[in-house]
Design an enzyme around this catalytic site. Structure first.
Site, mmCIF file in Angstrom:
data_model
loop_
_atom_site.group_PDB
_atom_site.id
_atom_site.type_symbol
_atom_site.label_atom_id
_atom_site.label_comp_id
_atom_site.label_asym_id
_atom_site.label_seq_id
_atom_site.Cartn_x
_atom_site.Cartn_y
_atom_site.Cartn_z
ATOM 1 N N LYS A 74 0.266 7.779 8.549
ATOM 2 C CA LYS A 74 -0.122 9.052 9.341
ATOM 3 C C LYS A 74 -0.795 8.827 10.671
ATOM 4 O O LYS A 74 -2.009 8.357 10.749
ATOM 5 C CB LYS A 74 -1.187 10.098 8.438
ATOM 6 C CG LYS A 74 -0.823 10.435 7.315
ATOM 7 C CD LYS A 74 -1.909 11.340 6.413
ATOM 8 C CE LYS A 74 -1.633 11.802 5.188
ATOM 9 N NZ LYS A 74 -2.583 12.244 4.571
ATOM 10 N N ASP A 88 -1.665 10.754 -5.497
ATOM 11 C CA ASP A 88 -2.228 11.760 -6.438
ATOM 12 C C ASP A 88 -3.247 12.898 -5.553
ATOM 13 O O ASP A 88 -3.539 12.623 -4.458
ATOM 14 C CB ASP A 88 -3.181 11.043 -7.387
ATOM 15 C CG ASP A 88 -4.358 10.662 -6.962
ATOM 16 O OD1 ASP A 88 -4.433 9.895 -5.998
ATOM 17 O OD2 ASP A 88 -5.716 10.970 -7.325
ATOM 18 N N ASP A 145 -3.943 5.902 6.117
ATOM 19 C CA ASP A 145 -4.476 7.337 6.349
ATOM 20 C C ASP A 145 -5.572 7.078 7.768
ATOM 21 O O ASP A 145 -4.937 6.880 8.831
ATOM 22 C CB ASP A 145 -5.119 7.888 5.419
ATOM 23 C CG ASP A 145 -5.442 9.428 5.737
ATOM 24 O OD1 ASP A 145 -4.848 10.116 5.743
ATOM 25 O OD2 ASP A 145 -6.764 9.521 5.651
ATOM 26 N N GLU A 172 0.738 -1.155 -0.062
ATOM 27 C CA GLU A 172 -0.030 -0.051 -0.009
ATOM 28 C C GLU A 172 1.069 1.296 -0.047
ATOM 29 O O GLU A 172 2.017 1.241 0.613
ATOM 30 C CB GLU A 172 -0.864 -0.171 1.176
ATOM 31 C CG GLU A 172 -1.581 0.994 1.400
ATOM 32 C CD GLU A 172 -2.855 1.263 0.416
ATOM 33 O OE1 GLU A 172 -2.355 1.615 -0.688
ATOM 34 O OE2 GLU A 172 -3.992 1.391 0.711
HETATM 35 P P1 IMP Z 1 -7.501 5.226 4.408
HETATM 36 O O1 IMP Z 1 -8.575 4.090 3.915
HETATM 37 O O2 IMP Z 1 -8.118 6.471 4.875
HETATM 38 O O3 IMP Z 1 -6.456 4.532 5.150
HETATM 39 O O4 IMP Z 1 -7.005 5.817 2.964
HETATM 40 C C1 IMP Z 1 -6.137 5.235 2.281
HETATM 41 C C2 IMP Z 1 -6.158 5.500 0.867
HETATM 42 O O5 IMP Z 1 -6.399 6.842 0.857
HETATM 43 C C3 IMP Z 1 -4.623 5.349 0.467
HETATM 44 O O6 IMP Z 1 -4.307 4.224 0.012
HETATM 45 C C4 IMP Z 1 -4.590 6.689 -0.578
HETATM 46 O O7 IMP Z 1 -4.678 5.937 -2.021
HETATM 47 C C5 IMP Z 1 -5.427 7.700 -0.242
HETATM 48 N N1 IMP Z 1 -4.798 8.445 0.582
HETATM 49 C C6 IMP Z 1 -4.836 8.926 2.047
HETATM 50 N N2 IMP Z 1 -4.071 9.778 2.436
HETATM 51 C C7 IMP Z 1 -3.606 10.559 0.924
HETATM 52 C C8 IMP Z 1 -2.636 11.497 1.004
HETATM 53 O O8 IMP Z 1 -2.133 12.318 1.694
HETATM 54 N N3 IMP Z 1 -2.320 11.966 -0.337
HETATM 55 C C9 IMP Z 1 -2.849 10.810 -1.239
HETATM 56 N N4 IMP Z 1 -3.620 10.121 -1.224
HETATM 57 C C10 IMP Z 1 -3.903 9.755 0.143
HETATM 58 MG MG MG Z 2 -3.653 3.451 -1.984
#
Ligand code: IMP
Ligand code: MG
Length: 180
Positions: free
Chosen positions: A135, A163, A107, A103
């Site tokens: 993060k 992106d 986030d 991955e």
């Molecule tokens: P999560 O499910 O909230 O952990 O989001 C994960 C996905 O969101 C990642 O695999 C990224 O594709 C996208 N994402 C999260 N943070 C960022 C960022 O700061 N920049 C770009 N894409 C992000």
């Molecule tokens: Mg991703």
């Protein structure tokens, strides 16, 4: 020193250089090599963001392996939408396989929390997770990262596969959203 860049009207500043990324990718790949040599793991790359990281990592690993891709969408703009949809599913029988999920960034952890849960049900021999970025302050779901590149602050980043609404994936280094 590289300059700031803009995408869709937002300004981003240099954050993690190509050299720093390369050093971490080398370190992660040598850990993975030691752990998986002879096990012929299956890398599962989470599209779209992880494609650049995965290409570098998997080549640096230099072991017999297979590679497949899934696409799980949960993100629109600069904040998580809260939805997880499997856009492109797994086309491999993963039973009794050693799986390494790749991955770009964790986030909220929502995407991987759900996906890792689904994978475990398919009775693989083992599962591990490699993520370039985490993060910690944004994390809302419990996700265990076995191999991590960098912990970063809770700010939006782009480049090296990541992106902002489609732009910036091709930047060779990582940029961070500037405070306005
Ligand atoms: P999560 O499910 O909230 O952990 O989001 C994960 C996905 O969101 C990642 O695999 C990224 O594709 C996208 N994402 C999260 N943070 C960022 C960022 O700061 N920049 C770009 N894409 C992000
Ligand atoms: Mg991703």
């Amino acid at each position: 020193m590289k300059k700031n860049i803009t995408a869709h009207g937002l300004s981003f500043e240099p954050f993690i250089s190509e050299a720093e990324i390369n050093t971490r990718v080398e370190a992660l790949s040598s850990q993975i090599r030691q752990q998986y040599e002879g096990k012929q793991p299956l890398f599962i790359v989470v599209l779209n963001g992880a494609f650049v990281f995965a290409a570098d990592l998997i080549r640096a690993c230099d072991i017999a392996c297979e590679v497949t891709f899934v696409r799980l969408a949960s993100y629109e703009g600069t904040a998580s939408t809260g939805k997880v949809a499997t856009v492109l599913g797994l086309d491999f029988d993963v039973k009794n396989r050693h799986l390494i999920v790749v991955e770009d960034i964790v986030d909220s952890g929502r995407t991987l929390y759900h996906f890792m849960g689904e994978l475990k049900k398919k009775e693989p021999a083992s599962i591990s997770l490699v993520a370039l970025l985490l993060k910690p302050d944004a994390l809302q779901f419990s996700v265990k990262i076995d191999y991590l590149g960098f912990e970063i602050p809770n700010k939006f980043v782009v480049g090296y596969g990541l992106d902002y609404n489609g732009l910036c994936r091709n930047l060779p280094s990582i940029y961070q959203l500037k405070d306005r």
